[in-house]
Design a protein around this motif. Structure first.
Motif, short mmCIF file in Angstrom:
data_model
loop_
_atom_site.label_atom_id
_atom_site.label_comp_id
_atom_site.label_asym_id
_atom_site.label_seq_id
_atom_site.Cartn_x
_atom_site.Cartn_y
_atom_site.Cartn_z
N LEU A 22 0.92 -0.96 0.12
CA LEU A 22 -0.16 0.14 -0.03
C LEU A 22 1.19 1.21 0.25
O LEU A 22 0.89 2.38 -0.55
CB LEU A 22 -1.20 -0.32 1.30
N SER A 23 2.27 0.98 0.33
CA SER A 23 2.99 2.77 0.76
C SER A 23 3.06 2.38 -0.94
O SER A 23 3.55 4.34 -0.88
CB SER A 23 4.17 2.30 1.60
N GLU A 24 3.92 1.88 -1.30
CA GLU A 24 3.97 1.95 -2.73
C GLU A 24 2.81 2.46 -4.09
O GLU A 24 2.81 3.30 -4.71
CB GLU A 24 4.61 0.52 -3.70
N ALA A 25 1.52 2.25 -3.76
CA ALA A 25 0.09 2.48 -4.13
C ALA A 25 -0.03 4.12 -3.85
O ALA A 25 -0.36 4.75 -4.86
CB ALA A 25 -0.90 1.56 -3.51
N PHE A 26 -0.15 4.11 -2.43
CA PHE A 26 0.12 6.13 -1.75
C PHE A 26 0.80 6.34 -2.47
O PHE A 26 0.61 7.81 -3.23
CB PHE A 26 0.97 5.58 -0.21
N SER A 27 2.03 6.11 -3.27
CA SER A 27 3.34 6.54 -3.30
C SER A 27 2.33 7.75 -5.08
O SER A 27 3.15 8.36 -5.12
CB SER A 27 4.71 6.23 -3.74
N ARG A 28 2.10 6.15 -5.41
CA ARG A 28 1.76 6.21 -7.08
C ARG A 28 0.37 7.07 -7.23
O ARG A 28 0.30 8.23 -7.43
CB ARG A 28 1.46 4.77 -7.74
N LYS A 29 -0.70 6.29 -6.79
CA LYS A 29 -2.21 7.39 -6.30
C LYS A 29 -2.32 8.72 -5.48
O LYS A 29 -2.66 9.94 -6.61
CB LYS A 29 -3.04 6.37 -6.24
N LEU A 30 -1.50 9.06 -4.57
CA LEU A 30 -1.76 10.17 -3.92
C LEU A 30 -0.26 11.12 -3.30
O LEU A 30 -0.14 11.68 -2.15
CB LEU A 30 -2.12 10.09 -1.92
N GLY A 31 0.71 11.02 -3.92
CA GLY A 31 2.35 11.22 -3.26
C GLY A 31 2.52 12.51 -3.53
O GLY A 31 3.13 13.36 -3.08
N PHE A 32 1.02 13.11 -4.67
CA PHE A 32 1.02 14.84 -5.36
C PHE A 32 0.73 15.13 -4.02
O PHE A 32 1.43 16.85 -3.78
CB PHE A 32 0.33 14.72 -6.29
#
Length: 464
Positions: A324-334
């Motif tokens: 999920l941390s990888e998905a967070f970086s992709r989807k919500l890292g902005f």
């Protein structure tokens, strides 16, 4: 300086559009009689138009009688007949906040006493941060928070909660409610979020406000029921296994493993472990976190420094499984981090320097003495013969089961009339009829010791 959206003029010449806007401001009262207008050159530079455009607009307003010119002084708004002035519509007034009642005793709210906050240490560390970091504090931060704070939290969790996490798995935010909103976006608004019933009602409200479907899942004698999760079709479950609010239950390891098994049955199922007051256990060994026995990457742990330090700092964090941390970086890292950098770096120093552990030890001792004093006041009073204290070994509240013929609502009303704020267990059920009656939820952190005996006497008076 006057500012107008000149790109909205349509087919009108610039000078005519400007003339109309100024005329409207005068008639609406936004420009008052006698007020000096900007110079022609100054207004032209501000609006990015030619001086001739402003000059033509002013000339037309002079001709119509909205402005007057005074030699060597400039242009001024002319007085208009009362019948021509349209009263400007005032902005909607903000509704005044209701003043919080002055309670003699408040057992509803966990307020952190001011004397418990380490002001001198915090001020010293913040000065160090401001001196050492200087202009670097003004640079943009990573969306998940400063690396220094995430490293410090990860190290603390490894030492005291048995949570193995890399700094990249942590996300820092201003309050747990903000983090709940991020979780909805991360896991998906099409997911069904289960919350404990009974439980802290605001959790469900925040999930719903972020567009998630929310269901209540019943508890049994061991905590959140797996059967309830299956019946409700939940995809994610928000739970507090270390110390449930408001019942005070501590979830046994057998139930924790059942829940991990439930989560592992589907790739998109997750457990959201709310560790909100796990630092405050007064007897026995600390209860291991749910994440510490999670081998499948199914637990998201959330905690806050609001209970252990102060709600005013508004620093919370969540630990995401690596996937999920990888998905967070992709989807919500902005997203930008919502906590100021200098507060994050001060807290990092507070953790790294061992100040937090020392502070927790003092705070536990302080709250233990406050809890013991309240319990002693109950035992020594007439209330002691008609009350039973439950789940008082952890957290910052306990249950007080009282013997009375009054309903829960009547108890609350009688207490309010005596200047005492209380809440009953039934208030935290989605269906209050399922609750055991006459159980008071006793938050004691904000209760002054010198008022305890009188407060307990007033509760006794409520029983009838």
């Amino acid at each position: 300086m006057l500012t107008y959206a000149l790109d909205r003029r349509g087919e009108l010449p610039l000078y005519e559009f400007l003339c109309r806007r100024i005329r409207e401001d005068i008639r609406e009262g936004r420009l008052r009689a006698g007020e000096k207008m900007p110079s022609k050159r100054g207004l032209a530079e501000h609006l990015g138009v030619s001086v001739a455009t402003v000059e033509n607009a002013y000339a037309q307003l002079l001709l119509e009688g909205y402005l007057r010119a005074e030699e060597r002084r400039g242009y001024f708004v002319e007085s208009l007949p009362v019948t021509e002035i349209r009263k400007a519509v005032p902005p909607a007034a903000l509704q005044a906040e209701e003043a919080e009642p002055e309670w003699f005793a408040d057992f509803r709210t966990n307020r952190v006493p001011g004397e418990q906050f380490p002001f001198s240490v915090w001020a010293k560390l913040m000065r160090e941060v401001l001196t050492e970091r200087d202009a670097a504090l003004l640079r943009p931060m990573p969306g998940g928070g400063t690396l220094a704070l995430r490293r410090a939290i990860a190290a603390y969790l490894g030492r005291f909660r048995g949570i193995a996490a890399e700094p990249e798995q942590l996300v820092v935010g201003a309050g747990t409610e903000y983090l709940y909103g991020l979780l909805v976006q991360l896991l998906g608004r099409d997911k069904v979020f289960a919350v404990e019933d009974p439980g802290y009602r605001r959790i469900a409200q925040v999930y719903e406000a972020n567009g998630a479907a929310v269901v209540g899942a019943e508890l049994d004698g061991q905590g959140l029921s797996v059967r309830a999760l299956r019946e409700k079709g939940a995809d994610a479950a928000h739970l507090s296994p270390a110390h449930h609010f408001p019942t005070g239950l501590v979830m046994p390891v057998s139930r924790r493993r059942e829940l991990l098994q439930w989560a592992s049955e589907e790739p998109e199922r997750y457990l959201i472990e709310d560790d909100y007051d796990s630092e405050f256990r007064f007897t026995g060994r600390p209860v291991p976190s749910l994440q510490s026995i999670d081998e499948g990457g199914k637990v998201i742990t959330i905690n806050t420094f609001s209970k252990s330090l102060t709600p005013a700092i508004r620093i919370s964090y969540m630990v995401l499984p690596k996937r999920l941390s990888e998905a967070f970086s992709r989807k919500l890292g902005f997203y930008s981090c919502t906590v100021p950098s200098f507060e994050q770096l001060t807290l990092a120093k507070f953790l790294d320097g061992g100040y937090f552990e020392s502070h927790l030890a003092r705070t536990r001792h302080f709250y233990r003495r406050r809890r013991d004093a309240l319990q002693e006041a109950v035992r020594k009073s007439p209330l002691g013969d008609r009350a039973e204290m439950r789940e008082a070994d952890a957290g910052l509240h306990f249950l007080l089961k009282v013997q009375t013929e009054a309903s829960d609502q009547e108890l609350v009303k009688r207490a309010e009339q005596r200047g005492v704020a209380i809440s009953c267990l039934s208030e935290y059920y989605m269906d209050p009829r399922r609750a055991e009656p006459h159980c008071l939820v006793m938050n004691y952190t904000g209760m002054e010791r010198e008022r305890m005996e009188e407060a307990v006497q007033r509760l006794w008076d409520c029983l009838g």
